[in-house]
Design a protein around this motif. Structure first.
Motif, mmCIF file in Angstrom:
data_model
loop_
_atom_site.group_PDB
_atom_site.id
_atom_site.type_symbol
_atom_site.label_atom_id
_atom_site.label_comp_id
_atom_site.label_asym_id
_atom_site.label_seq_id
_atom_site.Cartn_x
_atom_site.Cartn_y
_atom_site.Cartn_z
ATOM 1 N N LYS A 443 0.821 -1.209 0.000
ATOM 2 C CA LYS A 443 0.000 0.000 0.000
ATOM 3 C C LYS A 443 0.854 1.258 0.000
ATOM 4 N N ALA A 444 1.912 1.260 0.820
ATOM 5 C CA ALA A 444 2.780 2.436 0.903
ATOM 6 C C ALA A 444 3.535 2.657 -0.398
ATOM 7 N N MET A 445 4.008 1.563 -1.012
ATOM 8 C CA MET A 445 4.730 1.679 -2.282
ATOM 9 C C MET A 445 3.837 2.293 -3.351
ATOM 10 N N GLN A 446 2.581 1.862 -3.368
ATOM 11 C CA GLN A 446 1.630 2.393 -4.359
ATOM 12 C C GLN A 446 1.257 3.836 -4.042
ATOM 13 N N LYS A 447 0.990 4.120 -2.780
ATOM 14 C CA LYS A 447 0.552 5.458 -2.375
ATOM 15 C C LYS A 447 1.597 6.520 -2.687
ATOM 16 N N PHE A 448 2.874 6.201 -2.463
ATOM 17 C CA PHE A 448 3.935 7.196 -2.647
ATOM 18 C C PHE A 448 4.740 6.983 -3.926
ATOM 19 N N ASP A 449 4.243 6.061 -4.786
ATOM 20 C CA ASP A 449 4.866 5.817 -6.092
ATOM 21 C C ASP A 449 6.353 5.479 -5.956
ATOM 22 N N LEU A 450 6.645 4.542 -5.062
ATOM 23 C CA LEU A 450 8.017 4.081 -4.843
ATOM 24 C C LEU A 450 8.262 2.847 -5.702
ATOM 25 N N LYS A 451 9.316 2.859 -6.498
ATOM 26 C CA LYS A 451 9.466 1.801 -7.507
ATOM 27 C C LYS A 451 10.774 1.019 -7.433
ATOM 28 N N GLU A 452 11.794 1.529 -6.784
ATOM 29 C CA GLU A 452 13.085 0.850 -6.816
ATOM 30 C C GLU A 452 13.651 0.656 -5.407
ATOM 31 N N GLN A 455 17.588 0.203 -4.381
ATOM 32 C CA GLN A 455 18.556 1.265 -4.133
ATOM 33 C C GLN A 455 18.655 1.620 -2.643
ATOM 34 N N TRP A 456 17.713 1.134 -1.843
ATOM 35 C CA TRP A 456 17.762 1.401 -0.402
ATOM 36 C C TRP A 456 18.737 0.468 0.312
ATOM 37 N N SER A 457 19.142 -0.595 -0.338
ATOM 38 C CA SER A 457 20.078 -1.558 0.253
ATOM 39 C C SER A 457 21.388 -0.839 0.612
ATOM 40 N N PRO A 458 22.027 -1.173 1.743
ATOM 41 C CA PRO A 458 21.777 -2.288 2.659
ATOM 42 C C PRO A 458 20.920 -1.912 3.880
ATOM 43 N N TRP A 459 20.028 -0.917 3.719
ATOM 44 C CA TRP A 459 19.250 -0.432 4.862
ATOM 45 C C TRP A 459 17.748 -0.559 4.615
ATOM 46 N N ARG A 460 17.318 -1.614 3.912
ATOM 47 C CA ARG A 460 15.900 -1.742 3.591
ATOM 48 C C ARG A 460 15.040 -2.051 4.820
ATOM 49 N N SER A 461 15.623 -2.604 5.875
ATOM 50 C CA SER A 461 14.856 -2.815 7.115
ATOM 51 C C SER A 461 14.382 -1.478 7.670
ATOM 52 N N TYR A 462 15.263 -0.495 7.631
ATOM 53 C CA TYR A 462 14.899 0.845 8.119
ATOM 54 C C TYR A 462 13.885 1.499 7.185
ATOM 55 N N ALA A 463 14.057 1.304 5.885
ATOM 56 C CA ALA A 463 13.088 1.846 4.927
ATOM 57 C C ALA A 463 11.711 1.238 5.163
ATOM 58 N N THR A 464 11.670 -0.058 5.477
ATOM 59 C CA THR A 464 10.401 -0.731 5.766
ATOM 60 C C THR A 464 9.705 -0.073 6.956
ATOM 61 N N LEU A 465 10.458 0.195 8.000
ATOM 62 C CA LEU A 465 9.873 0.820 9.187
ATOM 63 C C LEU A 465 9.382 2.231 8.877
ATOM 64 N N HIS A 466 10.135 2.960 8.069
ATOM 65 C CA HIS A 466 9.691 4.292 7.659
ATOM 66 C C HIS A 466 8.344 4.201 6.923
ATOM 67 N N LEU A 467 8.203 3.192 6.068
ATOM 68 C CA LEU A 467 6.948 3.024 5.313
ATOM 69 C C LEU A 467 5.812 2.619 6.240
ATOM 70 N N TRP A 468 6.058 1.715 7.168
ATOM 71 C CA TRP A 468 5.012 1.320 8.119
ATOM 72 C C TRP A 468 4.531 2.526 8.930
ATOM 73 N N ASN A 469 5.441 3.439 9.229
ATOM 74 C CA ASN A 469 5.069 4.613 10.015
ATOM 75 C C ASN A 469 4.160 5.576 9.245
ATOM 76 N N GLN A 470 4.046 5.382 7.934
ATOM 77 C CA GLN A 470 3.193 6.229 7.116
ATOM 78 C C GLN A 470 1.746 5.726 7.064
ATOM 79 N N LEU A 471 1.523 4.524 7.591
ATOM 80 C CA LEU A 471 0.194 3.906 7.468
ATOM 81 C C LEU A 471 -0.698 4.278 8.647
#
Length: 471
Positions: A443-452, A455-471
């Motif tokens: 839902k967050a990827m679609q809502k904010f048009d995030l596609k790649e 490129q967040w690697s090696p910190w995608r765990s933190y990116a995931t938490l940032h996205l969860w905080n938007q819900l």
């Protein structure tokens, strides 16, 4: 080859290393605390850049990226600024996965109870390759680094607690008082008693300070923990986190509870501990550091993630990654939460804890051990039989592997990629976990048009938490 993150961090910190170091130490810039150490040639003492002592002349100063490098060059730690209490998210840790695991295991006391051969085997590499990594990143051997960690841990206990010196020696992994005293005299040029007499602790019990670098968004962490609080094992208050624990390490078992209180002014957590087995204090503190993500470099992580201009506006300053106690606890919570609401998952977890573990006098239970779950009749859980089987099989897997080689849980029926990535993320074992099939992430990827997200690697765990905080 030195990994890219290490090179980039050095470029960020300093285009002219000596000039940047000089400015930082003269300004006593707390942003550089733990990133380098200042050695004074005339006194043979090394300090943190924030040391309150009068600044020496530049000609009398040498700079080191790590405390052990200063130590090996013949300098001893300052008793005033106490380098052992500096934050540990240093540049040299980098993102080399095996090296990071080795460092984490050493700080948890693994080499206090193993020889180097067994230690390297537990990492899935040869002793030769392990030695090569430590020479590349630290210029020393794993054994010498482990001895440095033991000494610094013991020094912190001498400064900050009233524990008997014998208890401190064994807590730090020394198997005799004689070796403990010899290590202090040979390496730090001081006796344990001289260190304690310099700064006597006024508090009783085990009370320590764990410092961190960069920003720490405690309100964000507190809200995350509070939303998932299980009162049987933990209490989340406005400024603190308290929980019970039981764990086995090096054929010993410890249980007790701790309280971590955030101190924003000092950029630290004040830790109070009650533990049944003093020799397991070092691995316990390593667990606390991981649960609260104390050692991450939030500035570096956010700088990397903000390179994605679409993700940048969603980032919360000072976000840290809350972790469960270990892979097992994260896995149990993930399995109990499959295809049910958050409320139902909480109910299942609470039921499991109350049924399988006893209550302490302070009303805390312990989270069930793998053996307790594997041997239990799980018919009391109100869920599909197949999910109960998955839970039991996961507990048996953990008993067999001790949580190592986490990817192999995909062989367990009922565990798929989402569960695996969730466990990696919530256990704090992987900074690059990304549960791409998670409904919230989709839902967050679609809502904010995030596609790649790659490129967040090696910190995608933190990116995931940032996205969860938007819900």
């Amino acid at each position: 080859m030195v990994d890219d993150s290490r090179v980039k961090l050095k470029q960020i910190i300093m285009k002219n290393p000596m000039q940047s170091y000089q400015k930082a130490r003269l300004a006593r810039d707390s942003r550089y605390d733990g990133k380098f150490f200042v050695a004074v040639k005339t006194t043979k003492i090394y300090c943190r850049p924030i040391c309150p002592a009068p600044s020496p002349k530049e000609k009398n100063v040498s700079y080191f990226e790590t405390a052990i490098a200063a130590q090996q060059a013949g300098f001893r730690p300052c008793r005033r600024c106490r380098p052992e209490s500096a934050p540990t998210s240093s540049a040299w840790i980098g993102t080399q996965a095996v090296f990071k695991r080795a460092i984490n295991k050493i700080h948890a006391g693994a080499l206090n109870h193993q020889n180097t051969d067994d230690f390297s085997e537990s990492l899935g590499i040869s002793q030769r390759y392990l030695s090569k990594l430590f020479q590349q990143y630290l210029g020393t051997s794993p054994r010498k680094y482990a001895n440095h960690v033991r000494l610094m841990f013991a020094k912190q206990l001498l400064h900050e607690t009233k524990l008997p010196i014998t208890d401190i020696a064994f807590s730090a992994g020394f198997n005799s008082i004689r070796r403990f005293n010899d290590a202090f005299k040979n390496t730090l040029k001081l006796t344990p008693s001289e260190i304690r007499n310099y700064a006597p602790c006024k508090e009783s019990g085990i009370q320590l300070k764990l410092n961190y670098q960069g920003q720490y968004n405690w309100p964000l962490m507190q809200r995350f923990l509070k939303a998932r609080e299980i009162r049987e094992i933990e209490i989340v208050k406005e400024h603190s986190y308290q929980r019970s624990f039981q764990f086995e390490f090096a054929d010993k078992v410890a249980h007790g509870h701790f309280t971590a209180t955030h101190n924003a002014k000092d950029k630290a957590f004040e830790i109070k501990v009650a533990i049944s087995e003093m020799t397991l204090l070092m691995p316990l503190l390593a667990k606390i550091r991981k649960i609260l993500d104390i050692d991450s470099n939030s500035d570096l992580i956010e700088k990397h993630l903000s390179q994605d201009e679409t993700l940048k506006p969603l980032l919360k300053k000072g976000l840290r990654l809350p972790a469960c106690w270990d892979n097992f606890e994260a896995g149990v919570k993930a399995i109990l939460g499959q295809q049910v609401s958050v409320k139902a998952a909480y109910s299942h977890t609470k039921n499991l804890i109350q049924t399988l573990t006893r209550s302490e006098s302070n009303s805390f239970h312990y989270f069930p051990s793998p053996k307790q779950v594997a041997n239990a009749d799980l018919s009391f859980l109100r869920m599909p039989i197949k999910r109960k089987e998955t839970l039991a099989n996961f507990a048996r897997w953990y008993l067999k592997t001790q949580g190592e080689h986490i990817d192999s849980i995909l062989d367990i029926k009922g565990i798929g990629p989402w569960t695996l990535e969730y466990i990696k993320l919530r256990s704090g074992s992987d900074t690059d976990a990304f549960p791409e099939k998670d409904l919230g992430i989709i839902k967050a990827m679609q809502k904010f048009d995030l596609k790649e997200p790659e490129q967040w690697s090696p910190w995608r765990s933190y990116a995931t938490l940032h996205l969860w905080n938007q819900l």
